[in-house]
Design an enzyme around this catalytic site. Structure first.
Site, PDB file in Angstrom:
ATOM      1  N   ARG A  71       0.887  -1.141  -0.083  1.00  0.00           N
ATOM      2  CA  ARG A  71      -0.140  -0.116  -0.026  1.00  0.00           C
ATOM      3  C   ARG A  71       0.971   1.196   0.041  1.00  0.00           C
ATOM      4  O   ARG A  71       1.981   1.258   0.429  1.00  0.00           O
ATOM      5  CB  ARG A  71      -1.123   0.037   1.172  1.00  0.00           C
ATOM      6  N   LEU A  72       0.379   2.307  -0.641  1.00  0.00           N
ATOM      7  CA  LEU A  72       0.786   3.712  -0.260  1.00  0.00           C
ATOM      8  C   LEU A  72      -0.317   4.527   0.458  1.00  0.00           C
ATOM      9  O   LEU A  72      -1.577   4.346  -0.048  1.00  0.00           O
ATOM     10  CB  LEU A  72       1.335   4.130  -1.592  1.00  0.00           C
ATOM     11  N   ASP A  73       0.073   5.420   1.046  1.00  0.00           N
ATOM     12  CA  ASP A  73      -0.984   6.431   1.725  1.00  0.00           C
ATOM     13  C   ASP A  73      -1.463   7.428   0.533  1.00  0.00           C
ATOM     14  O   ASP A  73      -0.845   7.522  -0.406  1.00  0.00           O
ATOM     15  CB  ASP A  73      -0.242   7.273   2.797  1.00  0.00           C
ATOM     16  N   HIS A  74      -2.551   7.729   0.822  1.00  0.00           N
ATOM     17  CA  HIS A  74      -3.228   8.450  -0.231  1.00  0.00           C
ATOM     18  C   HIS A  74      -2.523   9.610  -0.658  1.00  0.00           C
ATOM     19  O   HIS A  74      -2.624  10.217  -1.550  1.00  0.00           O
ATOM     20  CB  HIS A  74      -4.754   8.767   0.179  1.00  0.00           C
TER      21      HIS A  74
END
Length: 255
Positions: A71-74
């Site tokens: 994942r990557l933060d928004h």
């Protein structure tokens, strides 16, 4: 489908096992908590990256089988790996969970611009381990580890060893006392307005994979709102490419 739409989530690389896409800011990589998203991110579409990708690239063969494995933060931009098969998804996930020779190797390196030089004396901090080729930030009794190397006093290259939520952002802010530029959640005092409201100076800039004997190194340009304001021209040129000094550190072997 027009190339204009596909540029919204551009594909950097593709083979039989996976794709590398360049994630824009403001897009969650996992479905957010819809009960709080509207309040904490007013006006921001909660549709996660994979759902958007499948809509844009609906003509791709077996696109419904595609899965994200990290994942990557928004508010973080850059490279995300999308597994194209169930087998690839399982094997990349296995490596991220167990490391070593388990599954398909997946290494992630990031470039961060911090708001201010550190005022922390690293020699007397037991959460900073100094090494010959890189240093490490360690928290939560060793359960969260981030390797890092300084480019200069405000630019840092980092590699995740573990991948806990907000790990890089927390480590830079809480251990080095260097919040990422425009990361107000973790102490940045800069308040860049639109179009930077949902973007911080943290970019997933290099993804390295190893499947069997084949190693692939992918450099991901920083092309989003690339005006020189959030990402200085000292580090990123007008085409979104990082300077050679940063690229050299990104492709270094830190194993």
């Amino acid at each position: 489908m027009s190339m204009c739409i596909k540029r919204q989530i551009p594909i950097i690389f593709e083979n039989a096992h996976y794709l590398i896409v360049n994630k824009p800011p403001g897009i969650p990589s996992q479905p957010p908590d819809t009960r709080t998203w509207g309040r904490t991110h007013p006006g921001l579409d909660p549709t996660p990256l994979l759902d958007r990708f499948k809509t844009i690239y609906c003509s791709y063969k077996q696109v419904e089988l595609y899965r994200t494995v990290h994942r990557l933060d928004h508010c973080v931009t850059g490279g995300m790996l999308i597994a194209k098969t169930k087998d690839a998804s399982i094997k990349f996930s296995r490596f991220l969970q167990k490391g070593g020779n388990k599954g398909y190797k997946l290494l992630r390196k990031y470039v961060a611009i911090v708001e201010r030089p550190s005022c922390l004396d690293k020699r007397f901090n037991d959460q900073v381990n100094n090494g010959s080729h890189y240093n490490s930030l360690v928290s939560h009794d060793g359960r969260q580890i981030t390797k890092f190397k300084l480019i200069d006093e405000q630019c840092i290259v980092l590699q995740l060893v573990t991948g806990k939520k907000h790990q890089i952002r927390q480590h830079l802010s809480q251990i080095l006392n260097q919040p990422i530029l425009n990361d107000q959640k973790y102490g940045s005092t800069s308040k860049l307005t639109t179009p930077f409201k949902d973007q911080i100076a943290l970019h997933s800039a290099c993804i390295i994979t190893k499947i069997g004997l084949q190693t692939q190194t992918h450099l991901i340009p920083m092309k989003f709102n690339n005006t020189g304001k959030l990402w200085s021209r000292r580090y990123v040129n007008e085409e979104g490419e990082f300077i050679s000094q940063i690229k050299d550190v990104l492709i270094e072997n830190w194993d």
